[in-house]
Design an enzyme around this catalytic site. Sequence first.
Site, PDB file in Angstrom:
ATOM      1  N   HIS A 120     -18.126  11.054  25.275  1.00 29.49           N
ATOM      2  CA  HIS A 120     -17.756  10.001  24.010  1.00 29.49           C
ATOM      3  C   HIS A 120     -18.016   8.628  24.684  1.00 29.49           C
ATOM      4  CE1 HIS A 120     -13.655   8.730  25.205  1.00 29.49           C
ATOM      5  NE2 HIS A 120     -13.340  10.046  25.099  1.00 29.49           N
ATOM      6  N   CYS A 142     -11.368  13.966  28.634  1.00 28.56           N
ATOM      7  CA  CYS A 142     -12.559  13.780  28.169  1.00 28.56           C
ATOM      8  C   CYS A 142     -13.600  13.080  29.117  1.00 28.56           C
ATOM      9  CB  CYS A 142     -12.833  13.056  26.672  1.00 28.56           C
ATOM     10  SG  CYS A 142     -11.984  13.817  25.224  1.00 28.56           S
TER      11      CYS A 142
END
Length: 167
Positions: A120, A142
Amino acid sequence: MRALYISFIALMFCPLLAVASASQITAKVDLVVVNKSESRLSVMRDGKVIKSYLIAMGDVPSGHKLKEGDQRTPQGRYILDYKKSDSAFYKSIHISYPNEEDKLRADALGIRAGGMIMIHGENPRSSLPPKEAQKYNWTNGCIAVTNKEMDELWKMIDAGTPIEIWP
């Protein structure tokens, strides 16, 4: 006269080279490789690196993700299975963690494997400039890039593209 001719030819082809380089960066890739020890994400096509990006990961980047909340980024081979344009961290591309092996390991240990691991963009709440923020591991496991880089990845990666995450 010869120098003038060479300069003319060079000027004619420079725009073509720039277009070729730009199209190479936005062409679809067939593999994404993350090297956690180098904090690098590379996009590949036909075994060749197209482009590489500095990444931020979770607070505990070493080792394979074992359980929910351990701040680790998983290791292994997964699929980038869908894109999410309305992510809390700009855009995101979902990694198919946990796979069957991850689920079996978690079940055997009596823990939850966790999930929702993504590639992301930036943290909208960060006060740091994007390039500075990439020097720190700030995610919950992430893989983060800048928003500009996320726009590039968004164009290059289709759902179903494999990702290998190395130690």
